[in-house]
Write a protein that holds these residues in place. Structure first.
Motif, PDB file in Angstrom:
ATOM      1  N   GLN A  82       0.847  -1.198   0.000  1.00 28.21           N
ATOM      2  CA  GLN A  82       0.000   0.000   0.000  1.00 28.21           C
ATOM      3  C   GLN A  82       0.885   1.252   0.000  1.00 28.21           C
ATOM      4  O   GLN A  82       0.631   2.201  -0.733  1.00 28.21           O
TER       5      GLN A  82
ATOM      6  N   GLU B  80       2.813  10.613  -9.335  1.00 23.70           N
ATOM      7  CA  GLU B  80       1.939  11.040 -10.419  1.00 23.70           C
ATOM      8  C   GLU B  80       1.406  12.447 -10.150  1.00 23.70           C
ATOM      9  O   GLU B  80       1.382  13.296 -11.049  1.00 23.70           O
ATOM     10  N   LYS B  81       1.004  12.681  -8.881  1.00 25.22           N
ATOM     11  CA  LYS B  81       0.502  14.006  -8.504  1.00 25.22           C
ATOM     12  C   LYS B  81       1.581  15.065  -8.737  1.00 25.22           C
ATOM     13  O   LYS B  81       1.299  16.146  -9.263  1.00 25.22           O
TER      14      LYS B  81
ATOM     15  N   ASN C 244       1.975  15.838 -12.347  1.00 29.34           N
ATOM     16  CA  ASN C 244       0.879  16.693 -12.819  1.00 29.34           C
ATOM     17  C   ASN C 244       1.076  18.139 -12.392  1.00 29.34           C
ATOM     18  O   ASN C 244       0.859  19.066 -13.168  1.00 29.34           O
TER      19      ASN C 244
ATOM     20  N   LYS D  38       2.167   1.850  -3.385  1.00 27.02           N
ATOM     21  CA  LYS D  38       1.138   2.456  -4.240  1.00 27.02           C
ATOM     22  C   LYS D  38       1.011   3.951  -3.948  1.00 27.02           C
ATOM     23  O   LYS D  38       0.877   4.763  -4.865  1.00 27.02           O
ATOM     24  N   ASP D  39       1.026   4.290  -2.643  1.00 20.67           N
ATOM     25  CA  ASP D  39       0.900   5.701  -2.252  1.00 20.67           C
ATOM     26  C   ASP D  39       2.036   6.525  -2.840  1.00 20.67           C
ATOM     27  O   ASP D  39       1.818   7.631  -3.330  1.00 20.67           O
TER      28      ASP D  39
ATOM     29  N   GLU E 189       3.767   5.845  -5.476  1.00 22.33           N
ATOM     30  CA  GLU E 189       3.589   5.958  -6.926  1.00 22.33           C
ATOM     31  C   GLU E 189       2.521   6.997  -7.278  1.00 22.33           C
ATOM     32  O   GLU E 189       2.688   7.759  -8.233  1.00 22.33           O
ATOM     33  N   SER E 190       1.453   7.035  -6.474  1.00 29.19           N
ATOM     34  CA  SER E 190       0.413   8.020  -6.805  1.00 29.19           C
ATOM     35  C   SER E 190       0.892   9.426  -6.447  1.00 29.19           C
ATOM     36  O   SER E 190       0.537  10.395  -7.110  1.00 29.19           O
ATOM     37  N   ASP E 191       1.734   9.532  -5.406  1.00 27.30           N
ATOM     38  CA  ASP E 191       2.366  10.827  -5.093  1.00 27.30           C
ATOM     39  C   ASP E 191       3.191  11.311  -6.276  1.00 27.30           C
ATOM     40  O   ASP E 191       3.129  12.473  -6.652  1.00 27.30           O
TER      41      ASP E 191
END
Ligand SMILES: [Zn+2]
Length: 246
Positions: free
Chosen positions: A141, A151-152, A155, A144-145, A147-149
């Motif tokens: 988890q 991505e943010k 962006n 995943k966090d 990786e999504s950080d």
């Protein structure tokens, strides 16, 4: 404050943000690598425990075979009884059989201990399997966090770059070239604030006359030491108005 100076300050702020975000982004691959290393390490530890149990099972089977062989030996010795002619030979045979029976007893005790040990190990393995599973889920988890950080952050950088384009278009190209040169020379800080007469880029104490001019924020002034573009931010609106009306 002049529009040019305002634009330069804004550009510097955006670039500083981009630099800091990129810096954060740079740390992510090594963070992910650390996490993967952790997962591999625990996986390996669990595999080792499993292997230990398998080895014990193997030893147990060997022990059972050994005991079987001893039984077989006794069986064969008993078959020989019919060929025995003297009492002495008979006594010797009985002794041999009884010695083998003793070792069977000893090996059976050992086998029992092995069963206990295997049982213990099965319980331990099941415990560590459960523990590792919940921990692994937590770690995955976290991965995943991260990786999504990432991505943010990507962006955010894209958004800032869009904003940046807009700001750059408002600057005279010569001034922008100058800004870029200063950025390169000073590793990301081309426009520095002066606080309490100190250049925040190189910490030079600004000479009094220059400081007065910088406080006006009416023309582009440079630090005599580092060459950065300097500006002054008033501590409150009143002071700014007072300064610009002077
Ligand atoms: Zn300076």
């Amino acid at each position: 404050m002049t529009e040019e100076l305002k634009t330069l300050i804004e550009l510097q702020q955006i670039d500083s943000q981009i630099i800091s975000l990129k810096h954060t982004l740079d740390t992510i691959p090594s963070e992910l690598k650390k996490i993967d290393g952790m997962i591999n390490k625990f996986d390996k530890e669990f595999e080792n425990e499993k292997k230990k149990l398998q080895d014990l099972e193997k030893k147990r089977k060997e022990k059972e075979r050994q005991i079987e062989d001893l039984h077989e030996k006794i069986k064969k010795l008993k078959e020989k009884t019919s060929q025995i002619k003297t009492n002495k030979e008979y006594q010797a045979l009985l002794l041999e059989i009884s010695l083998i029976e003793d070792s069977i007893k000893k090996e059976e005790d050992n086998l029992l201990l092995m069963f206990y040990e295997i049982d213990e190990n099965i319980k331990l393995l099941e415990k560590s399997r459960k523990e590792w599973e919940s921990k692994k889920n937590e770690i995955l988890q976290l991965r995943k966090d991260i990786e999504s950080d990432a991505e943010k952050i990507n962006n955010e950088i894209e958004n800032l770059k869009e904003k940046r384009k807009n700001i750059v278009s408002q600057l005279p190209s010569e001034l922008y070239e100058e800004y870029k040169e200063l950025m390169k020379k000073h590793k990301g800080l081309a426009v520095a604030e002066v606080i309490d007469e100190i250049c925040q880029g190189c910490f030079l104490h600004i000479p009094p006359q220059l400081y007065v001019e910088i406080k006006l924020n009416q023309t582009i002034k440079y630090c005599p030491q580092c060459g950065r573009i300097l500006y002054y931010k008033s501590k409150d609106k009143k002071e700014e108005q007072k300064v610009s009306s002077e």
